[in-house]
Design a protein around this motif. Structure first.
Motif, PDB file in Angstrom:
ATOM      1  N   ASN A  89      -6.415 -12.483  11.272  1.00 56.10           N
ATOM      2  CA  ASN A  89      -7.425 -13.392  10.694  1.00 56.10           C
ATOM      3  C   ASN A  89      -7.565 -13.191   9.179  1.00 56.10           C
ATOM      4  OD1 ASN A  89      -9.297 -11.295  10.257  1.00 56.10           O
ATOM      5  ND2 ASN A  89     -10.132 -11.516  12.338  1.00 56.10           N
ATOM      6  N   ASP A  90      -8.575 -13.811   8.595  1.00 55.30           N
ATOM      7  CA  ASP A  90      -8.707 -13.783   7.121  1.00 55.30           C
ATOM      8  C   ASP A  90      -8.799 -12.381   6.550  1.00 55.30           C
ATOM      9  OD1 ASP A  90      -8.629 -16.448   7.239  1.00 55.30           O
ATOM     10  OD2 ASP A  90     -10.769 -16.779   6.830  1.00 55.30           O
ATOM     11  N   GLN A  91      -9.411 -11.500   7.354  1.00 57.15           N
ATOM     12  CA  GLN A  91      -9.564 -10.128   6.851  1.00 57.15           C
ATOM     13  C   GLN A  91      -8.189  -9.483   6.652  1.00 57.15           C
ATOM     14  OE1 GLN A  91     -12.139  -7.695   9.307  1.00 57.15           O
ATOM     15  NE2 GLN A  91     -11.943  -5.970   7.863  1.00 57.15           N
ATOM     16  N   GLN A  92      -7.249  -9.823   7.545  1.00 56.26           N
ATOM     17  CA  GLN A  92      -5.880  -9.312   7.380  1.00 56.26           C
ATOM     18  C   GLN A  92      -5.305  -9.775   6.033  1.00 56.26           C
ATOM     19  OE1 GLN A  92      -2.951  -9.382  10.616  1.00 56.26           O
ATOM     20  NE2 GLN A  92      -1.522 -10.458   9.295  1.00 56.26           N
ATOM     21  N   THR A  93      -5.450 -11.069   5.755  1.00 58.76           N
ATOM     22  CA  THR A  93      -4.923 -11.617   4.494  1.00 58.76           C
ATOM     23  C   THR A  93      -5.548 -10.899   3.308  1.00 58.76           C
ATOM     24  OG1 THR A  93      -4.981 -13.709   5.683  1.00 58.76           O
ATOM     25  CG2 THR A  93      -4.448 -13.818   3.340  1.00 58.76           C
ATOM     26  N   GLU A  94      -6.847 -10.694   3.413  1.00 57.03           N
ATOM     27  CA  GLU A  94      -7.564 -10.066   2.293  1.00 57.03           C
ATOM     28  C   GLU A  94      -7.081  -8.618   2.101  1.00 57.03           C
ATOM     29  OE1 GLU A  94     -10.556  -7.385   1.046  1.00 57.03           O
ATOM     30  OE2 GLU A  94     -10.864  -7.994   3.144  1.00 57.03           O
ATOM     31  N   ILE A  95      -6.881  -7.895   3.196  1.00 61.25           N
ATOM     32  CA  ILE A  95      -6.428  -6.491   3.092  1.00 61.25           C
ATOM     33  C   ILE A  95      -4.992  -6.432   2.564  1.00 61.25           C
ATOM     34  CG2 ILE A  95      -5.886  -4.389   4.413  1.00 61.25           C
ATOM     35  CD1 ILE A  95      -8.272  -5.120   6.265  1.00 61.25           C
ATOM     36  N   VAL A  96      -4.143  -7.317   3.079  1.00 61.13           N
ATOM     37  CA  VAL A  96      -2.739  -7.320   2.630  1.00 61.13           C
ATOM     38  C   VAL A  96      -2.684  -7.610   1.122  1.00 61.13           C
ATOM     39  CG1 VAL A  96      -0.512  -8.507   2.868  1.00 61.13           C
ATOM     40  CG2 VAL A  96      -1.777  -7.824   4.909  1.00 61.13           C
ATOM     41  N   ASP A  97      -3.549  -8.491   0.650  1.00 59.32           N
ATOM     42  CA  ASP A  97      -3.590  -8.763  -0.800  1.00 59.32           C
ATOM     43  C   ASP A  97      -3.998  -7.512  -1.577  1.00 59.32           C
ATOM     44  OD1 ASP A  97      -2.742 -11.322  -0.525  1.00 59.32           O
ATOM     45  OD2 ASP A  97      -4.740 -12.245  -0.667  1.00 59.32           O
ATOM     46  N   ARG A  98      -4.972  -6.797  -1.023  1.00 56.29           N
ATOM     47  CA  ARG A  98      -5.413  -5.562  -1.706  1.00 56.29           C
ATOM     48  C   ARG A  98      -4.283  -4.533  -1.710  1.00 56.29           C
ATOM     49  NH1 ARG A  98     -10.254  -4.190   1.633  1.00 56.29           N
ATOM     50  NH2 ARG A  98      -9.702  -2.053   1.096  1.00 56.29           N
ATOM     51  N   ILE A  99      -3.529  -4.475  -0.622  1.00 55.93           N
ATOM     52  CA  ILE A  99      -2.404  -3.522  -0.563  1.00 55.93           C
ATOM     53  C   ILE A  99      -1.374  -3.876  -1.636  1.00 55.93           C
ATOM     54  CG2 ILE A  99      -0.462  -2.689   0.839  1.00 55.93           C
ATOM     55  CD1 ILE A  99      -2.218  -3.120   3.332  1.00 55.93           C
ATOM     56  N   LYS A 100      -1.064  -5.178  -1.730  1.00 52.99           N
ATOM     57  CA  LYS A 100      -0.068  -5.621  -2.716  1.00 52.99           C
ATOM     58  C   LYS A 100      -0.494  -5.209  -4.124  1.00 52.99           C
ATOM     59  CE  LYS A 100       0.820 -10.106  -1.748  1.00 52.99           C
ATOM     60  NZ  LYS A 100       1.377 -11.376  -1.414  1.00 52.99           N
ATOM     61  N   HIS A 150       7.144  -9.027   5.565  1.00 53.98           N
ATOM     62  CA  HIS A 150       7.695  -9.957   4.567  1.00 53.98           C
ATOM     63  C   HIS A 150       6.725 -10.146   3.403  1.00 53.98           C
ATOM     64  CE1 HIS A 150      11.574 -11.135   6.111  1.00 53.98           C
ATOM     65  NE2 HIS A 150      11.060 -11.195   7.334  1.00 53.98           N
ATOM     66  N   GLU A 151       5.452 -10.264   3.745  1.00 53.69           N
ATOM     67  CA  GLU A 151       4.445 -10.472   2.696  1.00 53.69           C
ATOM     68  C   GLU A 151       4.442  -9.286   1.721  1.00 53.69           C
ATOM     69  OE1 GLU A 151       2.758 -13.290   2.346  1.00 53.69           O
ATOM     70  OE2 GLU A 151       1.663 -12.473   0.614  1.00 53.69           O
ATOM     71  N   LEU A 152       4.648  -8.079   2.259  1.00 51.19           N
ATOM     72  CA  LEU A 152       4.605  -6.884   1.400  1.00 51.19           C
ATOM     73  C   LEU A 152       5.976  -6.544   0.808  1.00 51.19           C
ATOM     74  CD1 LEU A 152       2.270  -4.507   3.487  1.00 51.19           C
ATOM     75  CD2 LEU A 152       1.699  -5.763   1.389  1.00 51.19           C
ATOM     76  N   GLY A 153       7.001  -7.291   1.187  1.00 48.98           N
ATOM     77  CA  GLY A 153       8.332  -7.034   0.619  1.00 48.98           C
ATOM     78  C   GLY A 153       9.105  -5.924   1.315  1.00 48.98           C
ATOM     79  N   ALA A 154       8.721  -5.602   2.567  1.00 51.09           N
ATOM     80  CA  ALA A 154       9.413  -4.512   3.287  1.00 51.09           C
ATOM     81  C   ALA A 154      10.814  -4.938   3.709  1.00 51.09           C
ATOM     82  CB  ALA A 154       8.603  -4.130   4.525  1.00 51.09           C
TER      83      ALA A 154
END
Ligand code: XLS
Ligand code: MG
Ligand code: MG
Length: 413
Positions: A89-100, A150-154
């Motif tokens: 959900n949206d929280q995943q997107t938000e966390i993945v953005d913070r990780i990036k 993929h989003e994080l470039g792994a």
């Protein structure tokens, strides 16, 4: 020695760590394909019978500290960083953005993602459970992780099947469970093909990781060899996308020789990723840091990998001991693990270039020359009898290189 007041203990430990010497600069450490898992640094010292001894650390702190040490790659389970309920959900997107953002700010790249299919109660009967709902959820979780990757470039996705097995006899039918497990991997590969297209990236390398025991009593894919057979079984739709992530200790745990297990993965072209750590034969998954128990074996493992141009990640999948403090995880545990690895890797280069080992191995391959009658067993045995002593000499030479004796280190007695 006088007691060291609490306020001075960090400085004291740091001073002794400094005095050890043998450390590489963060710039040098970054040249190696070493990855630090989120879960290794965040491990709080807990286990079935063990209370935590450290306080929680989040990904921002782990990534920042890895950056300072010079660990250039980071790996994670989905739920190491995203609460289970927030997945997809949206929280995943938000966390993945913070990780990036965190990775970029600290000069790290994400090398690998993996799905937690062992901890949550939903996996009690494994990700290949009888219930179709559990299996559907597993397929979705694996595919979701591919998307995060993929989003994080792994470049890699790892699969440790955890509870794929049973505690009590007769509860499951093994062939059926293996088929169901394959369906999960198939779903992940299919999702990968689609997602990779969207991102314009190559597909991930999917790496299976075996562990012979824990958490289940009987494990269906207990070794890297079992997994090689599984990959070649015909159950996978994309066997070319799937290889291995052997873990050094997991091979040792069943009594195997890790170097031989790696060699079998190499000849099959399936050595994609490698979890590095140390420990003891036929014991628990103690996840001790690389080189602290079996440095000679480690040197040999790295000789094999260097001579076969292995170029995948070396993933520091170990657990800082319960006795190490939060501060010690980043001031002692990780930097010393990285530095032992680099030294052993460079030493492996020395072994490969060593003229004595070179001459000895070449002489063994040359043998004593042809015998008159090629079926004369005694003559064949005698023809290189003296040369075979070189096996022991090679072993001695390796130990000399390991302990610095080859540079003339002797003691006056
Ligand atoms: C557990 C495994 C695990 C995998 C990733 O024993 O080593 O950490 O590497 O799930
Ligand atoms: Mg592992
Ligand atoms: Mg382990």
């Amino acid at each position: 020695m006088k007691p060291i007041p609490v306020s001075e203990q960090r400085a004291f430990v740091d001073r002794l760590a400094q005095a050890c010497g043998g450390a590489y600069s963060p710039e040098t450490r970054r040249k190696y394909y070493i990855s630090g898992p989120q879960w290794a640094a965040a491990y709080e010292g807990h286990a079935l019978f063990h209370a935590p001894t450290r306080t929680p650390v989040g990904f921002e702190e782990v990534i920042r500290e890895y950056g300072k040490i010079g660990i250039a790659h980071w790996a994670t389970h989905d739920t190491d960083v995203i609460p289970t309920a927030a997945l997809g959900n949206d929280q995943q997107t938000e966390i993945v953005d913070r990780i990036k953002k965190s990775l970029a700010e600290n000069g790290l790249a994400c090398s690998m993602v993996t799905t937690e299919t062992f901890h949550h109660a939903v996996w009690a009967a494994s990700p290949a459970a009888e219930s179709p709902e559990v299996r559907q959820y597993a397929a979705w979780r694996l595919s979701n992780t591919v998307g995060i990757g993929h989003e994080l470039g792994a470049q890699f996705a790892v699969y440790w099947p955890g509870s794929l097995g049973y505690f009590v006899q007769g509860a499951i039918e093994e062939t059926q469970t293996l088929r169901w497990y394959a369906e999960g991997l198939n779903a992940a590969c299919e999702a990968d093909i689609e997602i990779a297209k969207k991102y314009g990236r190559p597909t991930l390398k999917h790496c299976m990781e075996a562990k012979p025991f824990e958490p289940q009593a009987e494990i269906l894919l207990p070794t890297s060899d079992a997994m090689l057979a599984f990959i070649a079984s015909g159950l996978l739709k994309h066997p070319d996308m799937v290889g291995l992530n052997p873990e050094y200790l997991h091979e040792l745990m069943w009594g195997g020789a890790p170097r031989a297990a790696l060699a079998r993965a190499l000849v099959a072209g399936k050595l994609f990723h490698f979890d590095i750590n140390d420990g003891y034969r036929l014991k628990h998954d103690v996840d001790i840091a690389v080189g602290l128990v079996n440095p000679l074996d480690w040197l040999n493992v790295l000789v094999l990998l260097r001579s076969h141009n292995y170029n995948g990640p070396f993933n520091l999948d170990y657990k800082p001991p319960r006795t190490t403090s939060n501060h010690g995880v980043f001031s002692v545990s990780f930097p010393t693990a990285v530095d032992r690895f680099i030294t052993l890797w460079e030493m492996a280069g020395e072994v490969i270039a060593d003229p004595i080992i070179h001459d000895a191995t070449e002489a063994l391959k040359a043998g004593g020359g042809p015998v008159e009658n090629p079926h004369d067993v005694e003559a064949i045995t005698a023809s290189n009898r003296e040369l075979l002593t070189l096996h022991e000499l090679i072993a001695h030479r390796l130990v000399q290189i390991l302990i610095g004796q080859h540079r003339g280190r002797t003691y006056s007695v």
